[in-house]
Design an enzyme around this catalytic site. Structure first.
Site, PDB file in Angstrom:
ATOM      1  N   ARG A  14       0.808  -1.224   0.000  1.00 19.36           N
ATOM      2  CA  ARG A  14       0.000   0.000   0.000  1.00 19.36           C
ATOM      3  C   ARG A  14       0.844   1.278   0.000  1.00 19.36           C
ATOM      4  NH1 ARG A  14      -3.574  -2.359   4.928  1.00 19.36           N
ATOM      5  NH2 ARG A  14      -1.692  -3.629   5.113  1.00 19.36           N
ATOM      6  N   GLY A 140      -7.141  -4.778  13.235  1.00 19.71           N
ATOM      7  CA  GLY A 140      -7.831  -5.904  13.854  1.00 19.71           C
ATOM      8  C   GLY A 140      -8.592  -5.430  15.091  1.00 19.71           C
ATOM      9  N   ASN A 170      -6.235  -3.686  17.872  1.00 22.62           N
ATOM     10  CA  ASN A 170      -4.989  -4.422  18.078  1.00 22.62           C
ATOM     11  C   ASN A 170      -3.805  -3.612  17.553  1.00 22.62           C
ATOM     12  OD1 ASN A 170      -2.969  -6.363  18.307  1.00 22.62           O
ATOM     13  ND2 ASN A 170      -3.517  -7.335  16.340  1.00 22.62           N
ATOM     14  N   ASN A 224       0.632   1.882   6.918  1.00 23.74           N
ATOM     15  CA  ASN A 224       0.431   1.049   5.737  1.00 23.74           C
ATOM     16  C   ASN A 224       0.533   1.851   4.448  1.00 23.74           C
ATOM     17  OD1 ASN A 224      -0.112  -1.309   7.282  1.00 23.74           O
ATOM     18  ND2 ASN A 224      -2.150  -0.516   7.692  1.00 23.74           N
ATOM     19  N   ARG A 329      28.854  24.958   3.508  1.00 18.75           N
ATOM     20  CA  ARG A 329      28.859  23.570   3.019  1.00 18.75           C
ATOM     21  C   ARG A 329      29.812  22.675   3.808  1.00 18.75           C
ATOM     22  NH1 ARG A 329      30.223  24.003  -2.991  1.00 18.75           N
ATOM     23  NH2 ARG A 329      30.345  21.756  -2.653  1.00 18.75           N
ATOM     24  N   LYS A 347      32.972  26.496   1.569  1.00 17.21           N
ATOM     25  CA  LYS A 347      33.089  25.039   1.537  1.00 17.21           C
ATOM     26  C   LYS A 347      34.479  24.607   1.966  1.00 17.21           C
ATOM     27  CE  LYS A 347      34.916  22.662  -1.356  1.00 17.21           C
ATOM     28  NZ  LYS A 347      35.552  22.009  -2.504  1.00 17.21           N
ATOM     29  N   ASN A 373      39.294  40.339   5.837  1.00 16.01           N
ATOM     30  CA  ASN A 373      38.087  40.959   5.313  1.00 16.01           C
ATOM     31  C   ASN A 373      38.001  40.667   3.814  1.00 16.01           C
ATOM     32  OD1 ASN A 373      36.087  42.723   4.378  1.00 16.01           O
ATOM     33  ND2 ASN A 373      36.424  44.074   6.141  1.00 16.01           N
ATOM     34  N   ALA A 376      33.565  42.324  -1.472  1.00 18.13           N
ATOM     35  CA  ALA A 376      32.395  41.861  -2.221  1.00 18.13           C
ATOM     36  C   ALA A 376      32.822  41.183  -3.514  1.00 18.13           C
ATOM     37  CB  ALA A 376      31.483  43.043  -2.524  1.00 18.13           C
TER      38      ALA A 376
HETATM   39  C1  UD1 Z   1      -1.673  -6.247  11.581  1.00 10.73           C
HETATM   40  C2  UD1 Z   1      -2.592  -7.099  12.480  1.00 10.73           C
HETATM   41  C3  UD1 Z   1      -3.781  -6.244  12.913  1.00 10.73           C
HETATM   42  C4  UD1 Z   1      -3.287  -5.022  13.641  1.00 10.73           C
HETATM   43  C5  UD1 Z   1      -2.296  -4.245  12.790  1.00 10.73           C
HETATM   44  C6  UD1 Z   1      -1.650  -3.169  13.641  1.00 10.73           C
HETATM   45  C7  UD1 Z   1      -2.372  -9.395  11.663  1.00 10.73           C
HETATM   46  C8  UD1 Z   1      -3.020 -10.482  10.915  1.00 10.73           C
HETATM   47  N1  UD1 Z   1      -3.056  -8.251  11.717  1.00 10.73           N
HETATM   48  O1  UD1 Z   1      -2.407  -5.914  10.416  1.00 10.73           O
HETATM   49  O2  UD1 Z   1      -4.636  -6.990  13.756  1.00 10.73           O
HETATM   50  O3  UD1 Z   1      -4.400  -4.189  13.989  1.00 10.73           O
HETATM   51  O4  UD1 Z   1      -1.233  -5.094  12.305  1.00 10.73           O
HETATM   52  O5  UD1 Z   1      -0.839  -2.304  12.867  1.00 10.73           O
HETATM   53  O6  UD1 Z   1      -1.314  -9.586  12.211  1.00 10.73           O
HETATM   54  N2  UD1 Z   1       4.886  -8.995   8.024  1.00 10.73           N
HETATM   55  C9  UD1 Z   1       5.836  -9.991   7.900  1.00 10.73           C
HETATM   56  N3  UD1 Z   1       5.550 -11.077   7.150  1.00 10.73           N
HETATM   57  C10 UD1 Z   1       4.341 -11.248   6.546  1.00 10.73           C
HETATM   58  C11 UD1 Z   1       3.374 -10.222   6.667  1.00 10.73           C
HETATM   59  C12 UD1 Z   1       3.682  -9.122   7.435  1.00 10.73           C
HETATM   60  O7  UD1 Z   1       6.938  -9.882   8.439  1.00 10.73           O
HETATM   61  O8  UD1 Z   1       4.154 -12.258   5.885  1.00 10.73           O
HETATM   62  C13 UD1 Z   1       5.227  -7.804   8.812  1.00 10.73           C
HETATM   63  C14 UD1 Z   1       5.128  -6.531   7.996  1.00 10.73           C
HETATM   64  O9  UD1 Z   1       6.390  -6.205   7.421  1.00 10.73           O
HETATM   65  C15 UD1 Z   1       4.688  -5.500   9.036  1.00 10.73           C
HETATM   66  C16 UD1 Z   1       3.933  -6.317  10.064  1.00 10.73           C
HETATM   67  O10 UD1 Z   1       4.281  -7.663   9.850  1.00 10.73           O
HETATM   68  O11 UD1 Z   1       5.784  -4.867   9.634  1.00 10.73           O
HETATM   69  C17 UD1 Z   1       2.413  -6.143   9.964  1.00 10.73           C
HETATM   70  O12 UD1 Z   1       1.973  -6.547   8.697  1.00 10.73           O
HETATM   71  P1  UD1 Z   1       0.810  -5.808   7.930  1.00 10.73           P
HETATM   72  O13 UD1 Z   1       0.571  -6.515   6.659  1.00 10.73           O
HETATM   73  O14 UD1 Z   1       1.058  -4.365   7.874  1.00 10.73           O
HETATM   74  O15 UD1 Z   1      -0.420  -6.109   8.931  1.00 10.73           O
HETATM   75  P2  UD1 Z   1      -1.768  -5.289   9.065  1.00 10.73           P
HETATM   76  O16 UD1 Z   1      -2.649  -5.609   7.952  1.00 10.73           O
HETATM   77  O17 UD1 Z   1      -1.458  -3.863   9.302  1.00 10.73           O
HETATM   78 CA    CA Z   2       0.321  -2.674   9.220  1.00  7.59          CA
END
Ligand code: UD1
Ligand code: CA
Length: 461
Positions: A14, A140, A170, A224, A329, A347, A373, A376
């Site tokens: 995103r 979530g 969450n 995101n 600089r 610089k 000094n 200019a």
């Molecule tokens: C997630 C939570 C959601 C919470 C939100 C908070 C889950 C299923 N959902 O959603 O409940 O409210 O974060 O910000 O966990 N990542 C990995 N591997 C993967 C997928 C993701 O390492 O396969 C990492 C991403 O790089 C990121 C983090 O996990 O740093 C969260 O992933 P993201 O896809 O942003 O989760 P959300 O949809 O925001």
């Molecule tokens: Ca996220």
């Protein structure tokens, strides 16, 4: 024992960026650097980073930090799948696992300390961080009773309309009893709208599951997209400005100024509108900066004034005044009480105390002695097309307007350079140097009958 795991394998679709999401910068540090820093204070025994999308690039960006264990998640099949990758490296580990989403950068270290201490005092299998958001879309939803027992988490896209009305959100920050989490991790399924393994599903499988609700909902902002990135930047900037105001800095128009985490300010500093401080910039007591300045890795002594100026990788000692419209600089080092005026660029040069370069000059690769000094329009011609050369001017010397010092060249002390001179040879102390054509005056140039401006006149040959 405490292990921390940061989930940083996702692509961040995103964001629509070539950069992995966790490497997006916020007030001068990447998201993942911020998340890691937020748990420094907990002094975890292990620090693991789950990487996947552009794993090498993420690893490389953190090479300045020691003690990180990188765990590869390939492909990226959800947050639950990411944590499953820890089963092997954490086999036999006894203690708590703090899981942090790599895209939640505004957490305060104190909040994580509270989360951990609540988790340990209640003996819960999992304790997660929550907040009530005015607009929880995308996050979530956490279902909990009045005692704080959590029955489960449902992702926004899997929620019914009724469930979406619950705004207990969450944060993506969890403290798990690792041994218990390890037994349920293999049971995750992809039975959800995205067809991924969700870490959030483990919460309903663990007992007791509790939550800690934070009062400042900004802390749990997840990033995101670019809009959320800019909103977090605004929150962070506001925090930084408030911090420095409390330390004795005045801002005339705070919202128009940006600060980096690494910038430092003394007392009674006044920051006028539209000033930006980046990197490790330090500003001494009593400085007045702006309007309209950009300082990056600059070091300013006390009582410096800067107005519409750019100062980068340079040091400016006490009592100097810079600008308006000046550029200092990299490698510039100004001793006390120097004056740099309009349309001046300096610089890689050392200016001893009390040097004045007030108008329209370029000073590059030069050493100017005390109280020199610079007239200019004086230019140091430091580049011969292949190499840069130095210009040395002794203390107390003066250059006339529009003079050019062709480097390498050394002028002694108390030298006077006549206006319009182009100097290519050294000048001894106390001398006057003139290098310009003698003035030629032809009287009666405009002869009788000549039209004004027509150029007609006596024969010059
Ligand atoms: C997630 C939570 C959601 C919470 C939100 C908070 C889950 C299923 N959902 O959603 O409940 O409210 O974060 O910000 O966990 N990542 C990995 N591997 C993967 C997928 C993701 O390492 O396969 C990492 C991403 O790089 C990121 C983090 O996990 O740093 C969260 O992933 P993201 O896809 O942003 O989760 P959300 O949809 O925001
Ligand atoms: Ca996220």
């Amino acid at each position: 024992m405490l292990a921390v795991a940061v989930l940083a394998a996702g692509k961040g679709t995103r964001m629509r960026s070539d950069l992995p999401k966790v490497l997006q910068p916020l007030a001068g540090a990447t998201l993942v650097e911020r998340v890691l820093a937020s748990c420094d204070q907990l002094k975890p025994e292990r620090r693991l980073l789950v990487v996947g999308h552009q794993a090498e690039r993420v690893e490389q960006s953190l090479s300045h930090l020691g003690g990180l264990e990188f765990v590869l998640q390939q492909p990226q099949n959800g947050t639950g799948h990411a944590v499953q990758q820890l089963l092997e490296p954490l086999a036999g580990f006894e203690g708590d696992l703090l899981v942090l989403n790599g895209d939640v950068p505004l957490l305060r270290p104190e909040t994580l300390e509270r989360l951990l201490s609540q988790h340990r005092s209640t003996g819960a299998a999992v304790t997660l961080l929550t907040a009530r958001l005015d607009d929880p879309s995308g996050y979530g939803r956490v279902f909990a009773n009045a005692q704080g027992d959590v029955s489960g988490i449902v992702e926004h896209r899997d929620c019914s309309d009724e469930q979406r009305r619950n705004n207990l959100t969450n944060a993506g920050i969890y403290c798990f009893n690792w041994a218990k989490l390890a037994t349920v991790l293999p049971q995750l399924t992809t039975d959800n709208d995205q067809g991924e393994l969700y870490l959030t599903d483990t919460v309903a499988m663990l007992n007791p599951a509790m939550h800690l609700e934070v009062a400042d909902a900004d802390e749990i902002n997840g990033i995101n997209d670019r809009l959320q990135l800019s909103q977090c930047e605004a929150v962070l900037q506001e925090r930084l400005r408030r911090h420095w105001m409390a330390e004795g800095v005045s801002f005339i128009d705070p919202a128009s100024c940006t600060l980096s985490e690494g910038s430092r300010f003394g007392r009674d500093v006044v920051i006028e509108p539209q000033c930006h401080f980046r990197g490790a910039t330090s500003v001494g007591d009593g400085c007045r900066i702006g309007p309209g300045c950009l300082l990056e890795n600059a070091s300013l002594g006390n009582n410096v004034q800067a107005l519409y100026a750019v100062i980068r990788e340079a040091s400016v000692a006490e009592g100097c005044s810079i600008g308006p419209f000046a550029q200092i600089r990299p490698g510039a080092e100004l001793d006390e009480g120097c004056h740099i005026g309009n349309f001046v660029e300096v610089k890689n040069s050392h200016l001893a105390a009390g040097v004045k370069v007030n108008h329209l000059s370029y000073i590059g690769d030069a050493d100017l002695g005390a109280k020199v000094n610079v007239g200019a329009g004086t230019i140091t011609a430091n580049y011969d097309g292949v190499k840069k050369h130095r210009t040395v001017v002794g203390a107390g010397s003066k250059t006339g307007a529009n003079s050019v010092l062709v480097a390498p060249i050394t002028l002694g002390e108390n030298v006077t350079v006549g206006a319009g001179s182009t100097l290519t040879k050294d000048v001894p102390s106390g001398a006057l140097a003139l290098a310009r054509a003698k003035q030629l005056v032809k009287e009666h140039w405009a002869g009788p009958g000549a039209e004004a401006g027509a150029g007609a006149g006596p024969d010059l040959s």
